[in-house]
Design a protein around this motif. Structure first.
Motif, PDB file in Angstrom:
ATOM      1  N   MET A 167      -4.092  24.204  19.187  1.00 45.07           N
ATOM      2  CA  MET A 167      -5.276  23.824  19.948  1.00 45.07           C
ATOM      3  C   MET A 167      -6.143  25.039  20.273  1.00 45.07           C
ATOM      4  SD  MET A 167      -4.294  20.670  22.490  1.00 45.07           S
ATOM      5  CE  MET A 167      -3.182  21.615  23.512  1.00 45.07           C
ATOM      6  N   ASN A 207      -7.969  25.871  16.974  1.00 47.40           N
ATOM      7  CA  ASN A 207      -8.813  24.873  16.314  1.00 47.40           C
ATOM      8  C   ASN A 207      -9.751  24.093  17.232  1.00 47.40           C
ATOM      9  OD1 ASN A 207      -7.796  24.644  13.301  1.00 47.40           O
ATOM     10  ND2 ASN A 207      -5.952  24.841  14.557  1.00 47.40           N
ATOM     11  N   GLN A 208      -9.306  23.801  18.435  1.00 44.30           N
ATOM     12  CA  GLN A 208     -10.106  22.901  19.260  1.00 44.30           C
ATOM     13  C   GLN A 208     -11.445  23.489  19.696  1.00 44.30           C
ATOM     14  OE1 GLN A 208      -8.040  19.968  21.778  1.00 44.30           O
ATOM     15  NE2 GLN A 208      -9.216  20.800  23.482  1.00 44.30           N
ATOM     16  N   SER A 215     -14.003  22.779  17.245  1.00 44.95           N
ATOM     17  CA  SER A 215     -14.059  21.379  16.842  1.00 44.95           C
ATOM     18  C   SER A 215     -14.862  20.515  17.802  1.00 44.95           C
ATOM     19  CB  SER A 215     -12.639  20.798  16.747  1.00 44.95           C
ATOM     20  OG  SER A 215     -11.897  21.399  15.712  1.00 44.95           O
ATOM     21  N   VAL A 216     -15.343  21.116  18.886  1.00 46.57           N
ATOM     22  CA  VAL A 216     -16.003  20.330  19.928  1.00 46.57           C
ATOM     23  C   VAL A 216     -17.361  20.936  20.277  1.00 46.57           C
ATOM     24  CG1 VAL A 216     -13.834  19.507  20.927  1.00 46.57           C
ATOM     25  CG2 VAL A 216     -14.811  21.665  21.735  1.00 46.57           C
ATOM     26  N   ARG A 249      -5.857  19.348  26.674  1.00 46.75           N
ATOM     27  CA  ARG A 249      -5.832  18.241  25.720  1.00 46.75           C
ATOM     28  C   ARG A 249      -6.994  17.296  25.999  1.00 46.75           C
ATOM     29  NH1 ARG A 249      -0.313  19.275  26.589  1.00 46.75           N
ATOM     30  NH2 ARG A 249       0.925  19.442  24.672  1.00 46.75           N
ATOM     31  N   HIS A 272     -11.981  21.879  27.566  1.00 44.32           N
ATOM     32  CA  HIS A 272     -11.634  21.497  26.188  1.00 44.32           C
ATOM     33  C   HIS A 272     -11.905  22.610  25.189  1.00 44.32           C
ATOM     34  CE1 HIS A 272     -15.913  21.190  26.089  1.00 44.32           C
ATOM     35  NE2 HIS A 272     -16.000  20.459  24.992  1.00 44.32           N
ATOM     36  N   SER A 273     -12.724  23.602  25.594  1.00 43.97           N
ATOM     37  CA  SER A 273     -13.129  24.624  24.630  1.00 43.97           C
ATOM     38  C   SER A 273     -12.967  26.052  25.131  1.00 43.97           C
ATOM     39  CB  SER A 273     -14.596  24.412  24.227  1.00 43.97           C
ATOM     40  OG  SER A 273     -15.455  24.535  25.354  1.00 43.97           O
ATOM     41  N   LEU A 288     -16.978  15.529  20.135  1.00 47.13           N
ATOM     42  CA  LEU A 288     -16.244  15.882  18.921  1.00 47.13           C
ATOM     43  C   LEU A 288     -17.198  16.137  17.762  1.00 47.13           C
ATOM     44  CD1 LEU A 288     -13.264  13.380  19.050  1.00 47.13           C
ATOM     45  CD2 LEU A 288     -13.099  15.871  19.145  1.00 47.13           C
ATOM     46  N   SER A 340     -10.096  18.682  15.093  1.00 44.61           N
ATOM     47  CA  SER A 340      -9.803  17.891  16.293  1.00 44.61           C
ATOM     48  C   SER A 340     -10.338  16.476  16.174  1.00 44.61           C
ATOM     49  CB  SER A 340     -10.384  18.570  17.537  1.00 44.61           C
ATOM     50  OG  SER A 340      -9.710  19.783  17.815  1.00 44.61           O
ATOM     51  N   TRP A 349      -8.115  13.193  16.385  1.00 41.55           N
ATOM     52  CA  TRP A 349      -8.477  12.154  17.337  1.00 41.55           C
ATOM     53  C   TRP A 349      -8.507  10.787  16.662  1.00 41.55           C
ATOM     54  CZ3 TRP A 349     -12.215   8.449  17.740  1.00 41.55           C
ATOM     55  CH2 TRP A 349     -12.373   7.831  18.998  1.00 41.55           C
TER      56      TRP A 349
END
Length: 309
Positions: free
Chosen positions: A22, A25-26, A29-30, A140, A186-187, A226, A232, A236
């Motif tokens: 996470m 990558n996350q 991804s957002v 998450r 989230h980021s 997203l 991500s 999802w």
């Protein structure tokens, strides 16, 4: 990690792989909704009123937060060296208190992000103790737009929140009681990698999920945060084969007492006012069951009634 592996090596390794995946990558991804990813301010007076009473009445009567083996075998916090305890506001004041705290914070976060926000969770009061460490991580999904409220502390030196802004620059943010840090959880990779020096540090965490305030349908396929085709987003989709339920699940809105989101969703699709779950419960039944008086009043103004089966 050695102590984590001794608890349950399989679970510990899996959770550590997830944390690192996470982190890697996350964030890419957002979508982000602010320039820096964090902002420090002071908690609204209403938040202090709600939580100070809980702290004053229950400090010293908290319970150990993590007790199951599966939950303890995680690398985010070194609870094997320093147990976290909790004064669980969900048990003390129920969803009604959680909704009141979220409603007091939400206007600040909406102004900061420029998005409409639905309540995801309100958690705490979590109490960290001497030598606590939090590993750097992103939250998450759907924990996206978040807030940390410091309720109380007894420390020998500041215990900073380390957070990386959207340019990858690390910042150390110290907090005093009733400071409020808003962050894009989230980021923005965040943690407290330096050991706590002191007796305790007590926080409440409020999390929101953003949605567009100008949609003409609640049948959106994916959340607006997203990036299509990202790792991500693909993950999802695998976990959510029915699509994005945020603006369709009125039962959950009613359980949480999330009146603004319920008002928005039903303004687009009024039939949701009487949408029933598998047990036949409509939003007004759930709102009454969880003690959300303002939501019940509003639903009755819309013509809804609590009727016997």
């Amino acid at each position: 990690m050695t102590q984590c592996r001794l608890i349950d090596n399989t679970i510990c390794e899996r959770e550590e792989v997830n944390r690192l995946w996470m982190n890697a990558n996350q964030p890419s991804s957002v979508y982000n909704f602010t320039e820096t990813g964090f902002w420090k301010t002071r908690a609204p007076v209403e938040v202090r009123r709600l939580l100070q009473d809980v702290w004053d009445r229950y400090q010293g009567n908290e319970t150990i937060e993590i007790q199951s083996t599966a939950a303890r075998a995680q690398p985010y916090h070194n609870h094997w060296d320093s147990e976290c305890t909790i004064i669980d506001i969900s048990r003390i004041g129920g969803p009604s208190l959680q909704a009141q705290v979220a409603d007091a914070i939400r206007p600040l976060v909406e102004e900061w992000t420029g998005m409409k926000l639905a309540i995801t969770s309100v958690y705490g009061i979590r109490i960290y103790h001497n030598q606590s460490i939090l590993a750097p991580h992103v939250d998450r999904l759907p924990l996206v737009s978040s807030a940390i409220i410091n309720v109380a502390q007894d420390v020998d030196e500041p215990w900073p929140l380390e957070i990386y802004d959207h340019n990858g620059v690390a910042h150390n943010i110290s907090m005093d009681p009733w400071d409020l840090v808003l962050y894009e959880s989230h980021s923005s990779i965040h943690g407290r990698p330096f050991p706590l020096r002191g007796r305790y540090f007590a926080n409440v965490f409020v999390h929101f999920e953003p949605y567009q305030g100008n949609v003409d349908s609640v049948e959106e396929i994916t959340p607006p945060y997203l990036i299509p085709g990202s790792p991500s987003e693909m993950e999802w989709r695998l976990k959510n084969p029915k699509g994005w339920l945020l603006l369709r699940d009125v039962s959950l809105m009613a359980q949480k007492g999330d009146l603004p989101t319920l008002q928005f969703a039903t303004s687009i699709n009024p039939t949701l006012l009487r949408a029933a779950d598998a047990q036949g419960w409509q939003p007004i039944h759930e709102a009454a069951r969880f003690g959300h008086v303002n939501m019940v009043k509003w639903l009755m103004e819309q013509g809804e009634r609590i009727t016997p089966w």
